[in-house]
Scaffold this motif. Structure first.
Motif, short mmCIF file in Angstrom:
data_model
loop_
_atom_site.label_atom_id
_atom_site.label_comp_id
_atom_site.label_asym_id
_atom_site.label_seq_id
_atom_site.Cartn_x
_atom_site.Cartn_y
_atom_site.Cartn_z
N SER A 158 21.32 -11.04 -7.94
CA SER A 158 20.34 -10.22 -8.55
C SER A 158 19.83 -9.10 -7.53
O SER A 158 19.64 -9.30 -6.44
N ASN A 159 18.98 -8.16 -8.05
CA ASN A 159 18.28 -7.24 -7.06
C ASN A 159 16.94 -7.84 -6.93
O ASN A 159 16.27 -7.88 -7.75
N ILE A 160 16.78 -8.31 -5.57
CA ILE A 160 15.54 -9.01 -5.46
C ILE A 160 14.43 -8.20 -4.97
O ILE A 160 13.22 -8.73 -4.93
N GLY A 220 19.82 -8.66 22.56
CA GLY A 220 21.13 -7.86 22.65
C GLY A 220 21.58 -7.63 21.24
O GLY A 220 22.51 -7.12 20.94
N ARG A 221 20.45 -8.02 20.25
CA ARG A 221 20.99 -7.88 18.97
C ARG A 221 19.86 -7.11 18.15
O ARG A 221 19.68 -6.80 17.18
N GLU A 222 18.88 -6.36 18.92
CA GLU A 222 17.73 -5.76 18.19
C GLU A 222 18.19 -4.76 17.32
O GLU A 222 17.30 -4.53 16.40
N LYS A 223 18.79 -4.00 17.71
CA LYS A 223 19.43 -2.99 16.86
C LYS A 223 19.86 -3.46 15.43
O LYS A 223 19.45 -2.93 14.50
N GLN A 224 20.96 -4.14 15.54
CA GLN A 224 21.50 -4.95 14.46
C GLN A 224 20.35 -5.44 13.41
O GLN A 224 20.50 -5.37 12.22
N LEU A 225 19.52 -6.11 14.13
CA LEU A 225 18.58 -7.06 13.47
C LEU A 225 17.57 -5.79 12.75
O LEU A 225 17.03 -6.07 11.58
N LYS A 226 17.26 -4.71 13.43
CA LYS A 226 16.16 -3.86 12.83
C LYS A 226 16.78 -3.18 11.72
O LYS A 226 16.06 -2.55 10.57
N GLN A 227 18.23 -3.23 11.55
CA GLN A 227 18.74 -2.50 10.15
C GLN A 227 18.97 -3.41 8.90
O GLN A 227 19.38 -3.03 8.01
N LEU A 228 18.47 -4.63 9.16
CA LEU A 228 18.61 -5.52 8.37
C LEU A 228 17.51 -5.31 7.02
O LEU A 228 16.29 -4.99 7.33
N ASN A 229 18.07 -5.38 5.73
CA ASN A 229 16.94 -5.17 4.56
C ASN A 229 17.89 -5.79 3.54
O ASN A 229 18.71 -6.50 3.36
N PHE A 230 16.94 -5.94 2.43
CA PHE A 230 17.39 -6.59 1.06
C PHE A 230 18.93 -6.14 0.75
O PHE A 230 19.56 -6.94 0.22
N SER A 231 19.26 -4.90 0.84
CA SER A 231 20.55 -4.51 0.65
C SER A 231 21.49 -4.75 1.83
O SER A 231 22.91 -5.23 1.34
N SER A 232 21.25 -4.57 3.04
CA SER A 232 22.24 -4.64 4.13
C SER A 232 22.67 -6.17 4.25
O SER A 232 23.83 -6.39 4.86
N ILE A 233 21.94 -7.01 3.67
CA ILE A 233 22.32 -8.49 4.11
C ILE A 233 23.29 -8.83 3.08
O ILE A 233 23.90 -10.02 3.10
N ARG A 234 23.43 -8.13 1.85
CA ARG A 234 24.26 -8.56 0.82
C ARG A 234 25.55 -8.82 1.19
O ARG A 234 26.47 -9.73 0.61
N VAL A 292 18.32 -18.12 2.06
CA VAL A 292 16.75 -18.06 1.74
C VAL A 292 16.39 -16.91 0.62
O VAL A 292 15.57 -17.48 -0.23
N LEU A 293 16.91 -15.89 0.63
CA LEU A 293 16.24 -14.91 -0.21
C LEU A 293 17.09 -14.97 -1.85
O LEU A 293 16.27 -14.72 -2.66
N PHE A 294 18.64 -15.32 -1.70
CA PHE A 294 18.94 -15.32 -3.08
C PHE A 294 19.24 -16.62 -3.62
O PHE A 294 19.80 -16.76 -4.68
N ASP A 295 18.85 -17.67 -2.90
CA ASP A 295 19.13 -19.00 -3.24
C ASP A 295 20.71 -19.34 -3.12
O ASP A 295 21.25 -20.31 -3.61
N ASN A 296 21.57 -18.52 -2.58
CA ASN A 296 22.84 -18.51 -2.52
C ASN A 296 23.44 -18.15 -1.19
O ASN A 296 23.29 -16.89 -0.82
#
Ligand SMILES: *[C@@H]1O[C@H](CO)[C@@H](O)[C@H](O)[C@H]1NC(C)=O
Ligand SMILES: *[C@@H]1O[C@H](CO)[C@@H](O)[C@H](O)[C@H]1NC(C)=O
Ligand SMILES: *[C@@H]1O[C@H](CO)[C@@H](O)[C@H](O)[C@H]1NC(C)=O
Ligand SMILES: *[C@@H]1O[C@H](CO)[C@@H](O)[C@H](O)[C@H]1NC(C)=O
Ligand SMILES: *[C@@H]1O[C@H](CO)[C@@H](O)[C@H](O)[C@H]1NC(C)=O
Ligand SMILES: *[C@@H]1O[C@H](CO)[C@@H](O)[C@H](O)[C@H]1NC(C)=O
Length: 454
Positions: free
Chosen positions: A151-153, A418-432, A445-449
């Motif tokens: 779903s769109n959370i 070593g991962r700051e850049k990658q981590l900064k780009q995360l958001n609800f859509s990029s983790i899908r 954690v966020l989608f329950d799946n």
């Protein structure tokens, strides 16, 4: 190459983790280089000590002209011995790293670990309790080959900007938690320690468990409040169901993800602190040390569950809440201090605090995780140790390069360097569609799946 959230200091632990990681990968080439560099360093130290002694006129005079006068010579000798013993403890550390590296579990796969353990005779039952009856998380398919609809959370977490807020209040003997319904509700001003918060914890947050269901987070000298901090604190709220969450801060976080956190977590209470500046008569320079000490002070005063702001919680820690103190082993063979579960005035935390009388301001870990590991050996009855290092802190290589099976893990510590850049780009859509351990844990954690989203 190694950047840190505190640009002035690169944690030696991170260098150390980096060296370990690399040496495993490059089949000990780096370790050889590291060891050689270390040996060169020790030799230089020795030369330095000798030159220093030779250039000391008093020492020379005494040696050449007065063989009977040895007082000052023995002083030099004492100094030399102290430095030698320091060198020796460094050597022991190198030995630990190399030996520890070989001792490691090959995987975080708990079934394999249990199987291996059962095959070894006479070994202590290190995973018996509490893994013996662990409830696996995340289902049975760990192949990540298929996509499922998610779903769109976004709107679920933003709640149209409406915030429910729980506020502790004390009027004489009337102690309560009030519910207010407005995003712009200002925060009540709490400091540390606080009588009202103490009463609220004792009267409203204490059940039959020894450890009150309070989460403590520390936010000192930090920069932007990124998505990963939101998910981490939200995961604590969602999976531990805490009575209250305290965020001890020097500068209040702000920005998009802080707002999203406030909208989705009603019982987070910011607590303004002046970080400790001195301990054992010595000035505390590094903010990490301030945080190390503050978490012990907080746990001594209130008890509860301390979590780093980059520690994901995947399931409840209630299993540990009837023990006086619990910590877990990290992949480096020392304890991790991103998760500490303790009752008020725990004897272990007291010993640990006392050890700061010999505080070494310039060393990493000496007073924190190394000390905790030493103390646990000395006083094993005062602490429960989760020995499988994947319980709370899988090795960092598992996070972005693998999809490791965390079905048995209580949490995951997100190593940022070593991962700051990658981590900064995360958001609800990029983790899908993020196909690695972090992506799966964030979706869990966020989608329950945990599965990839179509
Ligand atoms: C050598 O040491 C003895 C005892 O400390 C002292 O009495 C004597 O004066 C010293 N001699 C010289 C040359 O410093
Ligand atoms: C060592 O030498 C210094 C002078 O360099 C002197 O003041 C001190 O008293 C000596 N120490 C002892 C223990 O004799
Ligand atoms: C995700 O990564 C795993 C390996 O970790 C791989 O087996 C799987 O095929 C990948 N899934 C997709 C959809 O690419
Ligand atoms: C989710 O909804 C928001 C608006 O509520 C929209 O901006 C965003 O594009 C949507 N995301 C997806 C993946 O559909
Ligand atoms: C909160 O206050 C700001 C200005 O102080 C205002 O722009 C904003 O709309 C308010 N938000 C809500 C949800 O009331
Ligand atoms: C999420 O992050 C990606 C890059 O990682 C970016 O392209 C996208 O615009 C971001 N989405 C939102 C809603 O911020």
């Amino acid at each position: 190459m190694l950047k840190n959230k505190y640009p002035t200091l690169i944690k030696s632990k991170e260098i150390y983790m980096y060296v370990m990681k690399s040496s495993w990968r490059m089949s000990s080439h780096l370790l050889v280089v590291f060891t050689s560099l270390f040996v060169i360093f020790v030799i230089i130290q020795f030369i330095h000590i000798l030159v220093e002694m030779q250039s000391n006129p008093k020492y020379k005079a005494e040696n050449k002209e007065n063989k009977t006068c040895v007082t000052n010579e023995s002083r030099e000798l004492t100094k030399l011995k102290t430095r030698l013993s320091r060198m020796q403890s460094l050597l022991t550390l190198v030995h630990r790293i190399t030996k520890g590296g070989k001792r490691q579990e090959e995987s975080c796969h708990i079934e394999t670990a249990l199987l291996l353990l059962n095959q070894k005779e006479g070994t202590e039952t290190i995973f018996k309790d509490p893994f013996e009856d662990f409830t696996p998380l995340g289902g049975t398919d760990w192949s990540f080959r298929t996509y499922i609809p998610c779903s769109n959370i976004s709107s679920k977490f933003r709640k149209n900007g409406r915030r429910r807020q729980i506020i502790p209040s004390c009027h004489n003997d009337d102690v309560k938690l009030e519910m207010k319904d407005n995003f712009n509700q200002t925060f009540p001003l709490f400091g540390f320690p606080d009588n009202c918060l103490q009463k609220v914890i004792d009267q409203l947050c204490t059940t039959h468990f020894l450890v009150p269901n309070i989460l403590h987070y520390i936010w000192l000298g930090k920069g932007s409040f990124d998505f990963m901090y939101f998910v981490s604190i939200y995961s604590g709220y969602k999976n531990q169901h805490p009575c209250l969450i305290f965020l001890y801060y020097d500068t209040l976080p702000s920005g998009e993800w802080w707002n999203v956190l406030l909208l989705s977590v009603p019982n987070i209470i910011p607590v303004k602190v002046n970080p400790p500046s001195k301990i054992g008569g010595k000035q505390i320079v590094f903010v990490q040390h301030k945080s190390d000490i503050l978490r012990l002070q907080i746990l001594t005063k209130y008890g509860g569950i301390y979590l780093d702001t980059d520690q994901l919680l995947l399931t409840s820690l209630d299993k540990f809440r009837n023990r006086e103190c619990t910590m877990g082993m990290a992949a480096d063979g020392y304890f991790g201090s991103a998760v500490i579960i303790a009752g008020k005035n725990s004897a272990f935390i007291k010993k640990w605090m006392d050890s700061y009388s010999a505080y070494k301001p310039n060393l990493w870990g000496e007073n924190s995780v190394i000390m905790a590991t030493k103390l646990a050996k000395q006083y094993p009855k005062l602490i429960h140790v989760e020995k499988h290092y994947c319980s709370f802190y899988p090795h960092q290589t598992y996070l972005s390069d693998h999809n490791y099976k965390w079905s048995h893990s209580y949490g995951i510590h997100i190593y940022k360097p070593g991962r700051e850049k990658q981590l900064k780009q995360l958001n609800f859509s990029s983790i899908r569609k993020l196909n690695n351990t972090l992506g799966a844990a964030f979706r869990f954690v966020l989608f329950d799946n945990k599965e990839l989203c179509s």
